[in-house]
Design an enzyme around this catalytic site. Sequence first.
Site, PDB file in Angstrom:
ATOM      1  N   GLU A  76       0.826  -1.204   0.000  1.00 46.35           N
ATOM      2  CA  GLU A  76       0.000   0.000   0.000  1.00 46.35           C
ATOM      3  C   GLU A  76       0.866   1.262   0.000  1.00 46.35           C
ATOM      4  O   GLU A  76       0.545   2.252  -0.670  1.00 46.35           O
ATOM      5  CB  GLU A  76      -0.930   0.001   1.218  1.00 46.35           C
ATOM      6  CG  GLU A  76      -1.908  -1.160   1.258  1.00 46.35           C
ATOM      7  CD  GLU A  76      -1.391  -2.355   2.050  1.00 46.35           C
ATOM      8  OE1 GLU A  76      -2.207  -3.014   2.708  1.00 46.35           O
ATOM      9  OE2 GLU A  76      -0.165  -2.628   2.017  1.00 46.35           O
ATOM     10  N   ASP A 231      22.669 -40.628  -0.095  1.00 50.16           N
ATOM     11  CA  ASP A 231      22.833 -39.625  -1.159  1.00 50.16           C
ATOM     12  C   ASP A 231      23.858 -38.556  -0.822  1.00 50.16           C
ATOM     13  O   ASP A 231      24.372 -37.885  -1.724  1.00 50.16           O
ATOM     14  CB  ASP A 231      21.499 -38.934  -1.450  1.00 50.16           C
ATOM     15  CG  ASP A 231      20.457 -39.892  -1.999  1.00 50.16           C
ATOM     16  OD1 ASP A 231      20.779 -41.079  -2.191  1.00 50.16           O
ATOM     17  OD2 ASP A 231      19.318 -39.443  -2.231  1.00 50.16           O
ATOM     18  N   GLU A 313      12.004 -33.882   0.779  1.00 47.65           N
ATOM     19  CA  GLU A 313      12.551 -34.484  -0.430  1.00 47.65           C
ATOM     20  C   GLU A 313      13.005 -35.925  -0.233  1.00 47.65           C
ATOM     21  O   GLU A 313      13.808 -36.438  -1.018  1.00 47.65           O
ATOM     22  CB  GLU A 313      13.695 -33.619  -0.970  1.00 47.65           C
ATOM     23  CG  GLU A 313      13.239 -32.260  -1.481  1.00 47.65           C
ATOM     24  CD  GLU A 313      14.213 -31.630  -2.470  1.00 47.65           C
ATOM     25  OE1 GLU A 313      15.154 -32.313  -2.910  1.00 47.65           O
ATOM     26  OE2 GLU A 313      14.016 -30.454  -2.802  1.00 47.65           O
ATOM     27  N   THR A 318      10.194 -41.413   5.059  1.00 49.71           N
ATOM     28  CA  THR A 318       9.896 -40.091   5.612  1.00 49.71           C
ATOM     29  C   THR A 318       8.677 -39.485   4.931  1.00 49.71           C
ATOM     30  O   THR A 318       7.763 -38.963   5.585  1.00 49.71           O
ATOM     31  CB  THR A 318      11.104 -39.162   5.457  1.00 49.71           C
ATOM     32  OG1 THR A 318      12.227 -39.728   6.142  1.00 49.71           O
ATOM     33  CG2 THR A 318      10.814 -37.783   6.034  1.00 49.71           C
TER      34      THR A 318
END
Length: 370
Positions: A76, A231, A313, A318
């Site tokens: 605004e 990973d 991810e 999970t």
Amino acid sequence: MGHVTKMVLSMPFRVTSLPTFASVSNHESYMKRCLELAALGIGKVAPNPMVGCVIVHNDKIIGEGYHQQYGQAHAEVNAINAVQDKSLLTESTLYVNLEPCAHHGKTPPCADLIVQHKLKHVVICNRDPFAEVDGKGIAKLEAAGITVETGILAPEGLWLNRIFFTFHTKKRPYIILKWAQTIDGFIDRDRAPGDHQPPLKITCDESNRLVHKWRTEEAAILVGKNTALLDDPRLTARHWPGKNPLRLVIDPQLQLPSTLRMFNDENETWVFNARKAYCEKNICFEQINDPSEFPHEIAEHLYKKGIQSVIIEGGKNTLEHFYSAGLWDEARIFTNPMRIGGGIAAPRFTGKEVSREHIGEDILQVYIPG
């Protein structure tokens, strides 16, 4: 927040009886412009919502603005400052996609500024659920004799700021489940830590860049212990300009080695575990009481810490734990045409598809509960 269109949430709003300032179609047109402007602040204004504002005089836009950066001027303020002839404000309509604030935060109340400039008509998309606002801005405007209309394109506004609304209405972060799968339904080969096999690369480069873009837009990213170990991910947004998310990992018995890349100094990492609670440098150990109920404990912990969103991810366990607990708001699933014939099956999942599109050779589907 990706390439999805809209979601309808059930939220109360009121529409007052109004004199005719502009046609309904014009109301929607100007509110769409507010939403377009608001979206320019994605990834830059959190924990504040994304807000855009348009000021219209005689069906002509004379000023517009959006909230560009957390701690800086609200939409605004920027829109009013953009109006060259301030004398026109008293005969103008201000459109804004979220109720103007009525409290002193990082900046003064926007409702006071609107009253000060004597605008006569304010059109609002959504009422602000934040306790410091939540109708107080509307009440302040109406007390000053300003006609207020709410609910214009309300579903679109709720979708744009779904993270903000979820955090303040459900008292937990907005939770996104994300994974990539082969066309025959697998997310990886069967691997063990001693195999030293790299993770299966499923998605194309375009999809990978999009995922890194998403990481810049969310407050946190979470993986489980097995994903971290197998990973060794960095969990950063290195392939897209922007901030790295807070890194979260679930390691109930603190079995992960400190040499993993998620424990480097690229960003802060929180380790949810059942054994200890303390912080050292950029690593914080966050204790959970019952590892079997970790989704609820983690969601509650993140809410208390002011973390508004998290993208999960992996791995499969999970993802399925949060899905089974009903703690998810959106699922983003990439499917690539490759076939591997066996391995780790994709999570078991059902939801309501809200969008589907091609990203390179991949198909991206977005789901919500329902």
